[in-house]
Structure formats: C-alpha cells, structure tokens
Design a protein around this motif. Structure first.
Motif, PDB file in Angstrom:
ATOM      1  N   LEU A 114       0.829  -1.201   0.000  1.00  0.00           N
ATOM      2  CA  LEU A 114       0.000   0.000   0.000  1.00  0.00           C
ATOM      3  C   LEU A 114       0.867   1.257   0.000  1.00  0.00           C
ATOM      4  O   LEU A 114       0.625   2.180  -0.779  1.00  0.00           O
ATOM      5  CB  LEU A 114      -0.906  -0.015   1.238  1.00  0.00           C
ATOM      6  CG  LEU A 114      -2.114   0.884   1.232  1.00  0.00           C
ATOM      7  CD1 LEU A 114      -3.090   0.469   0.141  1.00  0.00           C
ATOM      8  CD2 LEU A 114      -2.805   0.796   2.582  1.00  0.00           C
ATOM      9  N   ASN A 115       1.882   1.314   0.844  1.00  0.00           N
ATOM     10  CA  ASN A 115       2.743   2.501   0.897  1.00  0.00           C
ATOM     11  C   ASN A 115       3.802   2.511  -0.195  1.00  0.00           C
ATOM     12  O   ASN A 115       4.201   3.564  -0.655  1.00  0.00           O
ATOM     13  CB  ASN A 115       3.400   2.621   2.274  1.00  0.00           C
ATOM     14  CG  ASN A 115       2.572   3.476   3.205  1.00  0.00           C
ATOM     15  OD1 ASN A 115       1.585   4.079   2.811  1.00  0.00           O
ATOM     16  ND2 ASN A 115       2.968   3.529   4.450  1.00  0.00           N
ATOM     17  N   LEU A 116       4.245   1.340  -0.608  1.00  0.00           N
ATOM     18  CA  LEU A 116       5.251   1.258  -1.659  1.00  0.00           C
ATOM     19  C   LEU A 116       4.709   1.793  -2.982  1.00  0.00           C
ATOM     20  O   LEU A 116       5.418   2.435  -3.748  1.00  0.00           O
ATOM     21  CB  LEU A 116       5.714  -0.201  -1.827  1.00  0.00           C
ATOM     22  CG  LEU A 116       6.930  -0.447  -2.697  1.00  0.00           C
ATOM     23  CD1 LEU A 116       8.144   0.259  -2.122  1.00  0.00           C
ATOM     24  CD2 LEU A 116       7.201  -1.934  -2.804  1.00  0.00           C
ATOM     25  N   LEU A 117       3.425   1.535  -3.231  1.00  0.00           N
ATOM     26  CA  LEU A 117       2.797   1.965  -4.480  1.00  0.00           C
ATOM     27  C   LEU A 117       2.072   3.303  -4.331  1.00  0.00           C
ATOM     28  O   LEU A 117       1.138   3.588  -5.067  1.00  0.00           O
ATOM     29  CB  LEU A 117       1.824   0.878  -4.972  1.00  0.00           C
ATOM     30  CG  LEU A 117       2.478  -0.459  -5.313  1.00  0.00           C
ATOM     31  CD1 LEU A 117       1.437  -1.500  -5.660  1.00  0.00           C
ATOM     32  CD2 LEU A 117       3.467  -0.291  -6.458  1.00  0.00           C
ATOM     33  N   ASN A 118       2.508   4.094  -3.384  1.00  0.00           N
ATOM     34  CA  ASN A 118       1.897   5.392  -3.147  1.00  0.00           C
ATOM     35  C   ASN A 118       2.840   6.499  -3.617  1.00  0.00           C
ATOM     36  O   ASN A 118       3.713   6.933  -2.877  1.00  0.00           O
ATOM     37  CB  ASN A 118       1.581   5.559  -1.653  1.00  0.00           C
ATOM     38  CG  ASN A 118       0.809   6.828  -1.369  1.00  0.00           C
ATOM     39  OD1 ASN A 118       0.571   7.654  -2.238  1.00  0.00           O
ATOM     40  ND2 ASN A 118       0.428   6.984  -0.119  1.00  0.00           N
ATOM     41  N   PRO A 119       2.686   6.964  -4.865  1.00  0.00           N
ATOM     42  CA  PRO A 119       3.611   7.979  -5.383  1.00  0.00           C
ATOM     43  C   PRO A 119       3.507   9.306  -4.630  1.00  0.00           C
ATOM     44  O   PRO A 119       4.442  10.087  -4.615  1.00  0.00           O
ATOM     45  CB  PRO A 119       3.203   8.140  -6.849  1.00  0.00           C
ATOM     46  CG  PRO A 119       1.810   7.626  -6.922  1.00  0.00           C
ATOM     47  CD  PRO A 119       1.679   6.579  -5.854  1.00  0.00           C
ATOM     48  N   LYS A 120       2.370   9.550  -3.997  1.00  0.00           N
ATOM     49  CA  LYS A 120       2.234  10.792  -3.232  1.00  0.00           C
ATOM     50  C   LYS A 120       3.202  10.810  -2.055  1.00  0.00           C
ATOM     51  O   LYS A 120       3.719  11.865  -1.684  1.00  0.00           O
ATOM     52  CB  LYS A 120       0.796  10.948  -2.733  1.00  0.00           C
ATOM     53  CG  LYS A 120      -0.160  11.309  -3.842  1.00  0.00           C
ATOM     54  CD  LYS A 120      -1.504  11.678  -3.288  1.00  0.00           C
ATOM     55  CE  LYS A 120      -2.398  12.157  -4.421  1.00  0.00           C
ATOM     56  NZ  LYS A 120      -3.691  12.617  -3.938  1.00  0.00           N
ATOM     57  N   LEU A 121       3.475   9.646  -1.494  1.00  0.00           N
ATOM     58  CA  LEU A 121       4.447   9.566  -0.402  1.00  0.00           C
ATOM     59  C   LEU A 121       5.841   9.919  -0.909  1.00  0.00           C
ATOM     60  O   LEU A 121       6.596  10.635  -0.244  1.00  0.00           O
ATOM     61  CB  LEU A 121       4.429   8.164   0.213  1.00  0.00           C
ATOM     62  CG  LEU A 121       5.190   7.952   1.508  1.00  0.00           C
ATOM     63  CD1 LEU A 121       4.681   8.877   2.603  1.00  0.00           C
ATOM     64  CD2 LEU A 121       5.058   6.508   1.965  1.00  0.00           C
ATOM     65  N   THR A 122       6.176   9.449  -2.111  1.00  0.00           N
ATOM     66  CA  THR A 122       7.476   9.774  -2.711  1.00  0.00           C
ATOM     67  C   THR A 122       7.591  11.271  -2.947  1.00  0.00           C
ATOM     68  O   THR A 122       8.604  11.895  -2.601  1.00  0.00           O
ATOM     69  CB  THR A 122       7.661   9.024  -4.054  1.00  0.00           C
ATOM     70  OG1 THR A 122       7.507   7.631  -3.823  1.00  0.00           O
ATOM     71  CG2 THR A 122       9.024   9.287  -4.653  1.00  0.00           C
ATOM     72  N   ILE A 123       6.546  11.872  -3.506  1.00  0.00           N
ATOM     73  CA  ILE A 123       6.564  13.309  -3.769  1.00  0.00           C
ATOM     74  C   ILE A 123       6.673  14.078  -2.456  1.00  0.00           C
ATOM     75  O   ILE A 123       7.389  15.071  -2.354  1.00  0.00           O
ATOM     76  CB  ILE A 123       5.308  13.728  -4.559  1.00  0.00           C
ATOM     77  CG1 ILE A 123       5.395  13.159  -5.978  1.00  0.00           C
ATOM     78  CG2 ILE A 123       5.172  15.238  -4.620  1.00  0.00           C
ATOM     79  CD1 ILE A 123       4.148  13.338  -6.793  1.00  0.00           C
ATOM     80  N   PHE A 124       5.963  13.594  -1.435  1.00  0.00           N
ATOM     81  CA  PHE A 124       6.011  14.233  -0.125  1.00  0.00           C
ATOM     82  C   PHE A 124       7.450  14.258   0.397  1.00  0.00           C
ATOM     83  O   PHE A 124       7.935  15.282   0.865  1.00  0.00           O
ATOM     84  CB  PHE A 124       5.097  13.479   0.845  1.00  0.00           C
ATOM     85  CG  PHE A 124       5.106  14.024   2.242  1.00  0.00           C
ATOM     86  CD1 PHE A 124       4.388  15.153   2.567  1.00  0.00           C
ATOM     87  CD2 PHE A 124       5.843  13.393   3.228  1.00  0.00           C
ATOM     88  CE1 PHE A 124       4.399  15.653   3.858  1.00  0.00           C
ATOM     89  CE2 PHE A 124       5.860  13.879   4.524  1.00  0.00           C
ATOM     90  CZ  PHE A 124       5.128  15.016   4.841  1.00  0.00           C
ATOM     91  N   PHE A 125       8.141  13.127   0.279  1.00  0.00           N
ATOM     92  CA  PHE A 125       9.522  13.075   0.762  1.00  0.00           C
ATOM     93  C   PHE A 125      10.446  13.949  -0.076  1.00  0.00           C
ATOM     94  O   PHE A 125      11.332  14.597   0.458  1.00  0.00           O
ATOM     95  CB  PHE A 125      10.034  11.628   0.786  1.00  0.00           C
ATOM     96  CG  PHE A 125       9.785  10.926   2.080  1.00  0.00           C
ATOM     97  CD1 PHE A 125      10.640  11.076   3.147  1.00  0.00           C
ATOM     98  CD2 PHE A 125       8.664  10.127   2.247  1.00  0.00           C
ATOM     99  CE1 PHE A 125      10.407  10.434   4.357  1.00  0.00           C
ATOM    100  CE2 PHE A 125       8.417   9.491   3.448  1.00  0.00           C
ATOM    101  CZ  PHE A 125       9.283   9.640   4.509  1.00  0.00           C
ATOM    102  N   VAL A 126      10.240  13.965  -1.389  1.00  0.00           N
ATOM    103  CA  VAL A 126      11.101  14.765  -2.256  1.00  0.00           C
ATOM    104  C   VAL A 126      10.908  16.258  -1.982  1.00  0.00           C
ATOM    105  O   VAL A 126      11.868  17.024  -1.927  1.00  0.00           O
ATOM    106  CB  VAL A 126      10.821  14.445  -3.744  1.00  0.00           C
ATOM    107  CG1 VAL A 126      11.490  15.458  -4.662  1.00  0.00           C
ATOM    108  CG2 VAL A 126      11.306  13.057  -4.085  1.00  0.00           C
TER     109      VAL A 126
END
Length: 196
Positions: A114-126
């Motif tokens: 669920l979190n691995l496939l969450n691109p919004k989390l990646t953008i949030f970290f970037v």
C-alpha cells in the motif's frame, strides 16, 4: 529538528489516507494485534521511500514522467484491487469470534504494498525533507522521526478501531456498512490518485 518539521509531519500523518483506512479495517476486522501489525506494516512500507529519497532515486522518479506514471497506476490498480477485495470478501471485514487470527505476514505484505505503491508519499519526501535536512545524516534522522510518528498515530487509530470491535459484533449491519465504506474509500482514493 525544528518545530515546523514536527507539526507538518504530525498533520501529514494524522490526516486519514490509505494507510489509516487499512489500519482501521484491520483493527475492526481482526482486533488490536492486527491493527498494530498493520501500523507496523505501513511504517515498514515507508522504508523504500526513505531509501529512494536519501539516495536520490525519488528525485529521478519525480523527474521522469513515465516512471512516475507507472508507479502511479500501479498504486491505482492496487487501491482498486483493495476496494474490490474488501467489497466481495466478507471474511476481511466481517467480524466473527470463531475465526483464526489474521496472518501477520499477510497484513504486513498488504500494508507495505500500500505505501510502496503510493507515489504521493514519494513526492512528499522529495518536496518535504530537503526543506528541513541539510545532509545525509539529518535526512535519515528526520525520516526516522516521520516513521516513528506514523507508527504511533496509525497504532492509535487501529487500537481505537479494535476497541469498537465488540460494539460492532452486536450490530452486524454496522459491519456491512463499514465494509462498504472502506471499499468505497479505497476506490475513491484510487480514482483521486488516477486523476491527480
């Protein structure tokens, strides 16, 4: 570590999203232990995002429209799968006292995906971490704080849901509507991600 970082992180973690929904459903369906395992799995799912951010892979993913779209649509597909599985699989959200406890491995794998496939989390970290971190060590430390807050907040959500479990047992119709709500929420989050 600044107060602004802590407040922003807390707001981001407390705001209900896919991880919170997953943890709530685990708590309602399988109890306190499952909800804490789900919170742990969601937190574990942040690790690849942290590694990608710290090593610069997230910036590459952010810069590549094709790579981002692939991850985005994998996330959409997984959310829609969760919606479909939740809607049709009564064993997932219908609470029964005679069933075996949910497999910890299955809960963790689902939460990590669920979190691995969450691109919004990646953008949030970037977009988020570089504002507060000046070097590698600080990025790792701030990521650890983010993960710790995620685990604690999600566990609180899940344990609260598990504490409501007995009341739900007395009202099977409530559980049917909760299952429909979770299925619709996963589908809505998937569609929102697809359109973002």
């Amino acid at each position: 570590m600044s107060l602004a970082f802590l407040i922003t992180t807390l707001v981001a973690v407390v705001t209900p999203g896919t991880g919170v929904l997953f943890t709530l459903s685990a708590g309602l369906a399988h109890g306190r232990r499952a909800s804490v395992i789900a919170a742990f799995g969601c937190t574990l799912g942040i690790v690849p995002q942290v590694v990608a951010t710290v090593t610069g892979l997230a910036a590459l993913l952010h810069a590549s429209a094709v790579a981002f779209e692939i991850v985005k649509y994998l996330g959409v597909a997984y959310l829609l799968y969760l919606a479909w599985a939740t809607w049709r699989d009564r064993g997932e959200l219908v609470v029964r006292t005679d069933t075996a406890p949910a497999s910890a491995r299955r809960i963790v794998v689902s939460a990590v995906l669920l979190n691995l496939l969450n691109p919004k989390l990646t953008i949030f970290f970037v977009a988020f971490l570089p504002q507060f971190a000046t070097g590698f060590g600080e990025m790792v430390a701030l990521s650890a704080v983010f993960m710790a807050m995620t685990f604690v907040v999600f566990a609180v959500y899940g344990v609260f849901a598990a504490s409501m479990r007995d009341r739900v047992l007395a009202r099977p119709r409530v559980m049917v509507w909760l299952r429909r709500f979770f299925a619709a929420s996963f589908a809505a989050l998937g569609l929102k991600l697809a359109l973002s």
